[in-house]
Design an enzyme around this catalytic site. Structure first.
Site, mmCIF file in Angstrom:
data_model
loop_
_atom_site.group_PDB
_atom_site.id
_atom_site.type_symbol
_atom_site.label_atom_id
_atom_site.label_comp_id
_atom_site.label_asym_id
_atom_site.label_seq_id
_atom_site.Cartn_x
_atom_site.Cartn_y
_atom_site.Cartn_z
ATOM 1 N N ASP A 1 0.826 -1.191 0.000
ATOM 2 C CA ASP A 1 0.000 0.000 0.000
ATOM 3 C C ASP A 1 0.869 1.253 0.000
ATOM 4 O O ASP A 1 1.657 1.465 0.920
ATOM 5 C CB ASP A 1 -0.908 -0.014 1.235
ATOM 6 C CG ASP A 1 -2.059 0.973 1.142
ATOM 7 O OD1 ASP A 1 -1.794 2.156 0.820
ATOM 8 O OD2 ASP A 1 -3.205 0.567 1.389
ATOM 9 N N HIS B 1 -2.720 0.174 -2.694
ATOM 10 C CA HIS B 1 -3.898 0.845 -2.148
ATOM 11 C C HIS B 1 -5.040 0.862 -3.154
ATOM 12 O O HIS B 1 -4.839 1.069 -4.344
ATOM 13 C CB HIS B 1 -3.532 2.281 -1.768
ATOM 14 C CG HIS B 1 -4.551 2.965 -0.931
ATOM 15 N ND1 HIS B 1 -4.728 2.679 0.404
ATOM 16 C CD2 HIS B 1 -5.469 3.919 -1.233
ATOM 17 C CE1 HIS B 1 -5.690 3.435 0.896
ATOM 18 N NE2 HIS B 1 -6.158 4.191 -0.078
#
Length: 229
Positions: free
Chosen positions: A167, A198
């Protein structure tokens, strides 16, 4: 397939996009928005839940700033706007809006109601799991959850987290802390996606991964079928 309904909260009335299943709902799910407002992607998530048999409501959490914000992730200008709205948002007030939406859902005749959030909404969903009477909660790549782990003792109903381990917005150290801190709570399930970034479930987004989304979403529906239906 949805329509906008007005919901009364402790600070005033706000709109929510409501998607209804074709038959009697199994249960209800509050869909908590990303930083872009209740846009086409979020309305699509509510529609998906409705196709799976759930009453789904996506409340406009930006209503105190400006009602009806609807941005995409496709331009730098929209990103800048969205981040500005996120920074202005009172997240604690948003949790109260989620609680009001849960109450509205139960007023529609469902016995159980849960919460599902994405990114900023994943953080708010986690807070809802700690503070509200949600029956089951799912958070996708919730940014900031690691800062709210001190509230984890409030989790009294099942919670599922979907965490991408690459992420770009959430450090891997934070994701490790989330897993380690919550591992002792049998109500919490943390799914980690080793190669995902993400917002890997945001259709049309830069990091969208259809195969990983299918896995995550399948887990979500099984979880809600087990805990809300």
């Amino acid at each position: 397939m949805g329509e906008w309904e007005e919901i009364s909260g402790p600070d005033g009335a706000f709109k929510a996009y409501v998607a209804r299943p074709s038959g009697t709902p199994k249960g209800a799910v509050v869909v908590v928005q990303e930083i872009f407002g209740v846009n086409a992607v979020m309305r699509g998530k509510a529609d998906w839940l409705a196709r799976e048999g759930f009453l789904a409501m996506a409340p406009d959490l930006f209503w105190r700033i400006k009602p009806g914000i609807d941005l995409t992730d496709q331009s730098e200008a929209e990103w800048k706007q969205a981040l500005d709205y996120m920074n202005q948002l009172d997240k604690n007030a948003s949790v109260k809006d989620v609680a009001a939406t849960l109450a509205w859902a139960r007023g529609q005749g469902v016995s159980k109601a849960g919460v599902m959030g994405y990114c900023m909404g994943g953080y708010i969903a986690f807070l809802a799991a700690c503070r509200t009477d949600t029956d089951a909660t799912v958070a996708y790549h919730g940014g900031g959850i690691h800062t709210a782990l001190g509230e984890a003792s409030g989790i009294k109903k099942p919670l599922m987290l979907h965490n991408p381990m690459k992420d770009g917005f959430i450090p891997v150290e934070a994701l490790n802390t989330i897993r380690e801190t919550l591992s002792s709570n049998p109500l919490v399930t943390v799914h980690e996606y080793a190669e995902q970034d993400h917002a890997f479930t945001r259709e049309g987004g830069a990091h969208y991964d259809a195969a990983a989304t299918q896995i995550a979403d399948g887990r979500t529906i099984s979880f809600f079928n087990a805990n809300l239906a």
